[in-house]
Design a protein around this motif. Structure first.
Motif, PDB file in Angstrom:
ATOM      1  N   MET A   1       0.837  -1.170   0.000  1.00 54.38           N
ATOM      2  CA  MET A   1       0.000   0.000   0.000  1.00 54.38           C
ATOM      3  C   MET A   1       0.886   1.238   0.000  1.00 54.38           C
ATOM      4  O   MET A   1       1.769   1.370   0.826  1.00 54.38           O
ATOM      5  N   ASN A   2       0.629   2.123  -0.911  1.00 53.26           N
ATOM      6  CA  ASN A   2       1.453   3.318  -0.961  1.00 53.26           C
ATOM      7  C   ASN A   2       0.840   4.425  -0.101  1.00 53.26           C
ATOM      8  O   ASN A   2      -0.233   4.283   0.468  1.00 53.26           O
ATOM      9  N   LYS A   3       1.532   5.560  -0.034  1.00 49.83           N
ATOM     10  CA  LYS A   3       1.123   6.665   0.822  1.00 49.83           C
ATOM     11  C   LYS A   3      -0.224   7.247   0.412  1.00 49.83           C
ATOM     12  O   LYS A   3      -1.028   7.625   1.249  1.00 49.83           O
ATOM     13  N   VAL A   4      -0.498   7.299  -0.853  1.00 48.56           N
ATOM     14  CA  VAL A   4      -1.761   7.850  -1.354  1.00 48.56           C
ATOM     15  C   VAL A   4      -2.929   6.973  -0.907  1.00 48.56           C
ATOM     16  O   VAL A   4      -3.962   7.466  -0.455  1.00 48.56           O
ATOM     17  N   GLU A   5      -2.752   5.652  -1.045  1.00 51.04           N
ATOM     18  CA  GLU A   5      -3.807   4.731  -0.640  1.00 51.04           C
ATOM     19  C   GLU A   5      -4.039   4.805   0.866  1.00 51.04           C
ATOM     20  O   GLU A   5      -5.185   4.767   1.338  1.00 51.04           O
ATOM     21  N   GLN A  10      -7.406   6.605   5.407  1.00 47.85           N
ATOM     22  CA  GLN A  10      -7.588   7.391   6.631  1.00 47.85           C
ATOM     23  C   GLN A  10      -8.714   8.403   6.452  1.00 47.85           C
ATOM     24  O   GLN A  10      -9.502   8.632   7.365  1.00 47.85           O
ATOM     25  N   LYS A  11      -8.833   9.012   5.278  1.00 45.77           N
ATOM     26  CA  LYS A  11      -9.918   9.958   5.003  1.00 45.77           C
ATOM     27  C   LYS A  11     -11.273   9.258   5.084  1.00 45.77           C
ATOM     28  O   LYS A  11     -12.235   9.800   5.630  1.00 45.77           O
TER      29      LYS A  11
END
Length: 191
Positions: A1-5, A10-11
């Protein structure tokens, strides 16, 4: 999982938490509103209403020549009775007291008794108020709120107009003007 995902996840969690939180608040507010409405409807049913026999009571009279206990049933058959529930801290009560005093001698002669029941805590404040306004009609003290409860009184002032047979002809919630007070008193003048 990358930072964007991870950020998107979290959003979504925050959005879900806010939705649950807002829904819970709305449910609590709706429940409180429903409780208030039901309580108000039920309390209205407890109030003594037009066409019913006025509940009898006996209270201490604080003013007049013969300061003694006054029993409502002692006035039955003698004429009409205006029964006013009030308190010294009630601004509308303060405004209508002079009207009651100005009409008292005239309607006393016609067979109507004006009786005011104070729900204040102490006699000292009542006596000060009676002296300040020079009230001559009977002022009673309901220090334990038994009579107030028996009549289901919620707002102050509340006034009952009772005929010579002890039957309630009118119940007025709130302040009386001089004109409507006189009209109600005329309804209970004995024939």
């Amino acid at each position: 999982m990358n930072k964007v995902e991870k950020a998107n996840q979290q959003k979504r969690k925050k959005k879900r938490f806010r939705l649950i939180y807002r829904t819970a608040i709305l449910v609590v507010l709706f429940g409180a509103m429903l409780f208030a409405i039901v309580s108000n409807v039920l309390s209205e049913d407890e109030a003594v209403d037009v066409g019913e026999q006025a509940p009898d009571f006996q209270l201490t009279q604080l003013n007049g020549e013969n300061v003694e206990n006054l029993r409502l049933s002692d006035l039955k058959g003698k004429g009409g009775v205006m029964l006013n529930f009030w308190a010294t801290y009630c601004e509308p009560c303060k405004r209508e007291m002079p009207y009651m005093e100005s009409l008292y001698p005239q309607y006393k002669e016609k067979g109507v008794e004006i009786v005011a029941v104070s729900v204040d805590m102490t006699e000292i404040v009542i006596n000060k108020f009676v002296n300040q306004y020079d009230l001559t009609f009977p002022i009673l003290h309901d220090k334990s709120s038994e009579v107030m409860d028996a009549y289901g009184i919620k707002p102050l002032p509340t006034t009952y107009f009772i005929d010579e047979n002890g039957v309630i002809v009118e119940r007025v919630l709130g302040e009386l003007t001089l004109e409507n007070l006189e009209g109600y008193l005329e309804q209970i003048v004995p024939s």
